[in-house]
Design an enzyme around this catalytic site. Structure first.
Site, PDB file in Angstrom:
ATOM      1  N   LYS A 154      94.835 -20.344  36.065  1.00  0.00           N
ATOM      2  CA  LYS A 154      94.097 -19.113  36.330  1.00  0.00           C
ATOM      3  C   LYS A 154      93.364 -19.260  37.663  1.00  0.00           C
ATOM      4  CE  LYS A 154      90.840 -16.041  33.865  1.00  0.00           C
ATOM      5  NZ  LYS A 154      90.056 -15.862  32.617  1.00  0.00           N
ATOM      6  N   SER A 190      89.122 -14.232  26.406  1.00  0.00           N
ATOM      7  CA  SER A 190      90.063 -14.045  27.518  1.00  0.00           C
ATOM      8  C   SER A 190      91.304 -14.912  27.494  1.00  0.00           C
ATOM      9  CB  SER A 190      89.355 -14.262  28.845  1.00  0.00           C
ATOM     10  OG  SER A 190      88.684 -13.081  29.187  1.00  0.00           O
ATOM     11  N   SER A 205      90.794 -11.575  30.056  1.00  0.00           N
ATOM     12  CA  SER A 205      90.943 -11.558  31.488  1.00  0.00           C
ATOM     13  C   SER A 205      92.028 -12.486  32.014  1.00  0.00           C
ATOM     14  CB  SER A 205      89.614 -11.937  32.148  1.00  0.00           C
ATOM     15  OG  SER A 205      89.274 -13.274  31.827  1.00  0.00           O
TER      16      SER A 205
HETATM   17  N1  GLN Z   1      86.659  -9.229  27.584  1.00  0.00           N
HETATM   18  C1  GLN Z   1      85.476 -10.018  27.668  1.00  0.00           C
HETATM   19  C2  GLN Z   1      84.642  -9.581  28.844  1.00  0.00           C
HETATM   20  O1  GLN Z   1      85.037  -8.713  29.513  1.00  0.00           O
HETATM   21  C3  GLN Z   1      85.827 -11.454  27.714  1.00  0.00           C
HETATM   22  C4  GLN Z   1      86.046 -12.016  29.052  1.00  0.00           C
HETATM   23  C5  GLN Z   1      86.369 -13.475  29.048  1.00  0.00           C
HETATM   24  O2  GLN Z   1      86.560 -14.079  27.988  1.00  0.00           O
HETATM   25  N2  GLN Z   1      86.366 -14.062  30.230  1.00  0.00           N
HETATM   26  O3  GLN Z   1      83.605 -10.095  29.077  1.00  0.00           O
END
Ligand code: GLN
Length: 489
Positions: A83, A182, A158
């Site tokens: 990532k 994410s 994400s």
């Molecule tokens: N969807 C969650 C957010 O927007 C989780 C993001 C993540 O785990 N990095 O914060």
């Protein structure tokens, strides 16, 4: 074995066997991987940049060692994608943000160093929601990732790039980060396995911080065994991360096939009631039956404070983000505005131009909840509720070895269908964020397809440092479900 597109469907275990039998070289595996990337990347947009030089240098070392009959680590020569919020020395690390568009990392994250030491070829950096903030990957400042199962749908976020890359054969395994789901959400939407380890199990050194008390790096793979092998390679104590756990790392693949009869599994009742897509509910109920057939005892369990999880998480994550992202001010690194008239204008315009809409929204809300007049009402209150959620889990472990739920109440949704409504996007995390708030490990396993042919994920949650039995239970169920569908891309 000949070099062909079928190689991009193989698991790390299968590739490793072929490598050791000298049926294929590490260089040929890479050639094939880049060929596959050429075939599908235009459609999927999962990658921010390729790291060919690094990958081929590593593959060369692997091939030399094989030639000399030297011992290699289990992941040596296996294609990996990172990532793009994880630093690799002398490589761009952008977090899919304009503010870091040209940032080249001067050092390796601990996980990057570990993968290099294990001779794992890193083939590319994966696209993500800007600074890992989002659930659909549409918040990338560069391009939205598409779901390989249906290019009109989101891959989840994400870590959507990391999930879509493994699902489409652009890589065998990948790393993502998980602050509120994410890793698990894209794993669920893309039909692959993804795991968030116990908080502190994997070093966060070199991971661009979003919400430090929740962030954790973890693996994606096409099967549980690959996830176990990858977790093995990146786990362990790191003095450079003050929250790293100084606990021995077990052999995560040694006991995958252990009998699970007698294991006590609780399904979280709050997450299997109203609002769950019918096919998701059916698949989870089917998984419960399969666990019972395997001899596990499955019963209902309540996590009563789950209903406050979204509010709690978003207050805490945004507060921590507002503080962590203060460092991007145009002074030392990252984007700086042209011709500012004074220092204030330099800070303001650099941040205004560099950050996207969702990141700005979070900095504003987080700053508000941390401000002196509202700290007690929001931030402190959220910390107290976090404790109650942790206690719900502590109580559950008195009666259960593992907990299960859907990974998400629904399957992947259409691109652009939720971008105007941030709250409905936040709701995608309802099943995943409690594991981050409690600091416990959790995994998403493909467990079926919905009526439109989109993958469904089952979430399995374990107690802190319970990765071994979590992986064991996931592996056993994986054998029963035998999910062998692949996206047609
Ligand atoms: N969807 C969650 C957010 O927007 C989780 C993001 C993540 O785990 N990095 O914060």
């Amino acid at each position: 074995m000949t070099v062909g597109s079928e190689i991009s469907n193989l698991t790390a275990g299968e590739l490793k066997k072929a490598l050791f039998k000298k049926e294929i070289s590490a260089k040929e595996i890479l050639d094939n991987t880049y060929k596959r990337i050429d075939q599908v990347e235009d459609k999927i947009q999962a990658l921010n940049c390729l790291t060919k030089e690094l990958a081929y240098k590593t593959a060369k070392k692997v091939d030399e060692k094989i030639k000399n009959g030297e011992k290699l680590s289990p992941l040596a020569g296996i294609p990996m994608i990172m990532k793009d919020n994880i630093c690799i020395k002398d490589t761009k690390t952008t977090a899919s943000s304009k503010i870091l568009e040209n940032f080249v990392s001067p050092y390796d994250a601990t996980v990057s160093k570990k993968l290099k030491d294990n001779l794992v070829p890193i083939v590319a950096k994966a696209n993500l929601d800007e600074f890992a903030m989002g659930s659909s990957n549409e918040n990338s400042a560069f391009k939205a990732v598409k779901n390989p199962w249906n290019l009109n749908k989101v891959p989840g976020g994400s870590s959507g790039g990391s999930g879509a890359a493994v699902a489409s054969g652009e890589s065998t395994v990948s790393l993502g980060s998980d602050t509120g789901g994410s890793i698990r959400l894209p794993a669920s939407y893309c039909g692959v396995v993804g795991m968030k380890p116990t908080y502190g199990r994997v070093s966060r050194f070199g991971l661009l911080a979003f919400a430090s008390s929740l962030d954790q790096i973890g693996p994606f793979g096409r099967c549980v065994e690959d996830v176990a092998l990858t977790l093995q390679a990146i786990s362990g104590y790191d003095p450079s991360d003050s929250t790293s756990l100084n606990k021995e790392v077990p052999d995560y693949s040694a006991n995958l096939n252990k009998d699970i009869s007698g294991m006590k599994i609780g399904f979280i009742s709050e997450l299997l009631s109203n609002g769950v897509q019918p096919e998701v509910k059916e698949s989870v109920e089917n998984a419960i039956k399969l666990y019972e057939n395997l001899g596990a005892k499955v019963e209902e369990v309540s996590i009563p404070h789950n209903k406050y999880a979204i509010a709690t998480y978003y207050i805490l994550a945004m507060s921590e983000a507002s503080s962590n992202l203060a460092r991007y001010d145009g002074v030392k690194y990252g984007h700086r505005t042209d011709n500012p008239q004074n220092a204030i204008e330099m800070y303001t315009n650099s941040r205004e131009e560099g950050f996207g809409e969702e990141v700005k929204r979070r900095i504003m809300i987080g700053t508000y909840s941390l401000s002196s007049g509202y700290y007690d009402a929001y931030y402190k209150k959220a910390q107290q509720v976090r404790r109650l959620i942790q206690e719900d889990f502590d109580k559950a472990w008195n009666n259960f070895d593992l907990l299960i739920s859907p990974t998400c109440p629904n399957t992947a949704f259409d691109l652009n269908s939720k971008t105007e409504d941030p709250l409905s996007m936040y709701l995608m995390d309802i099943c995943t964020i409690t594991a981050n708030l409690a600091g416990v490990p959790a995994l998403s396993l493909p467990c079926g397809l919905d009526n439109d042919g989109m993958p469904i994920g089952l979430q399995i949650i374990g107690p802190a440092l319970g990765e071994e039995s979590l992986l064991n239970a996931a592996y056993k169920l994986e054998q029963e479900i035998n999910f062998d569908k692949k996206p047609n891309i």
